[in-house]
Scaffold this active site. Sequence first.
Site, short mmCIF file in Angstrom:
data_model
loop_
_atom_site.label_atom_id
_atom_site.label_comp_id
_atom_site.label_asym_id
_atom_site.label_seq_id
_atom_site.Cartn_x
_atom_site.Cartn_y
_atom_site.Cartn_z
N GLY A 168 -15.52 29.22 7.44
CA GLY A 168 -16.40 29.42 8.57
C GLY A 168 -15.88 28.89 9.88
N ASP A 206 -7.05 37.47 -3.46
CA ASP A 206 -6.27 37.91 -2.30
C ASP A 206 -4.83 38.23 -2.65
OD1 ASP A 206 -8.63 37.28 -0.88
OD2 ASP A 206 -7.93 35.24 -0.56
N GLU A 227 -12.76 42.37 7.19
CA GLU A 227 -11.67 41.42 7.02
C GLU A 227 -10.60 41.99 6.11
OE1 GLU A 227 -13.93 38.07 5.78
OE2 GLU A 227 -14.56 38.96 3.92
N ILE A 272 -6.79 34.51 10.61
CA ILE A 272 -6.58 34.49 9.16
C ILE A 272 -6.31 35.92 8.69
CG2 ILE A 272 -8.00 32.43 8.82
CD1 ILE A 272 -10.16 34.22 7.65
N ASP A 273 -6.03 36.06 7.41
CA ASP A 273 -5.82 37.37 6.77
C ASP A 273 -4.70 38.18 7.44
OD1 ASP A 273 -8.02 36.48 5.41
OD2 ASP A 273 -9.21 38.28 5.68
N SER A 310 -11.14 38.20 10.75
CA SER A 310 -12.26 38.14 9.83
C SER A 310 -13.50 37.69 10.59
CB SER A 310 -11.97 37.15 8.69
OG SER A 310 -13.13 36.92 7.91
N PHE A 311 -14.64 38.38 10.37
CA PHE A 311 -15.89 38.02 11.04
C PHE A 311 -15.69 37.97 12.57
CE2 PHE A 311 -17.43 36.69 6.84
CZ PHE A 311 -18.75 37.13 6.90
N TRP A 312 -16.58 37.28 13.26
CA TRP A 312 -16.60 37.20 14.72
C TRP A 312 -16.38 38.60 15.32
CZ3 TRP A 312 -15.04 32.91 11.92
CH2 TRP A 312 -15.84 31.77 12.13
#
Length: 326
Positions: free
Chosen positions: A121, A47, A213, A158-159, A176-178
């Site tokens: 997660g 990252d 993400e 995040i990110d 990210s995700f979701w």
Amino acid sequence: MRWTKGRGPLRAAVAAGTVLVWMAAAPPAFAAYPGPDPVSGDTRIHDPSMVRTGDGYLLLESHGNLGARTSPDRSRFTRTDPVFPTVPAWVHEYSDGDVWAPDISYQRGRYWLYYAASTSGSRNSAIGLATSPTGRPGTFRDHGIVVSTDLDDDHNAIDPALLVDRQGRWWLVFGSFWSGIRMIRLDPFTGMPHPTDRTLHHLARRPVEQAVEAPYVIERGGHYYLFVSFDHCCRGVDSDYRIMVGRSTSPTGPYLDRDGVPMLDGGGTQLLASHGDVRGPGGQSVLRDGDVDLLVYHYYDRADGGLSKVGLNRLSWDDEGWPLVT
């Protein structure tokens, strides 16, 4: 993407009364992408975010209190002390003390560092801000939490990445995700959420269990370009992470890919994917270094036991204004 373990939420695939059609091209089996620029020294990283300083370049990464390297020339990197001698106390409310996903830039005479605290997660996550007059590790003053999420939210804090648009407005993109990638407006004097504009903008999403993400937005030629990572990081040479891009005439979207597919419908034009010994490139940012746009990312080196390394490539722009890796 800022997690280094297998993860991902379980959530409903279809909203009540809504049919979602997702359109995203599968990655090609092989693409003739150029290799990353030659680098030497301590280049093992996840990252990456890089900024030019008065001493050369500062390269930051996830983990290890935000590990740091310096370089005089963007090619030879030396590990230094981490950003934080001790992580801020609030971090322990969201993780075991680990911090991820640094985004560093120079604005208004200071170095501004956004970063995240979470566990794999989990939506129990937060993004913090620290600033420094010099950018040197150990000199950053933490200003606390900028935005946070919990299990009641449909997105994840995040990110983070900062955008200063052509009108001088500040924005923070993250997620990210979701439900994917979100954006909020910031106060340019404090770097914290804007005092009156609290709109939560939605920029990109993908189907259940498919990652979108590591967002990063730049402005060029009247367009805003949203770079994201698709698919799986952190599996060594089995990673299929890839870098995608869409663009908009507004920082808050809508972002479309080259074929006109909205990124909110899973769209994205592939910019860089696995090729040769470069496996799973992603976790990207873009450094404006003079007249050069530099793509900064990590990848797994198949020729060196699958170690994660920093990748640097210049971006060029085609006649239609789309970025290409060179």
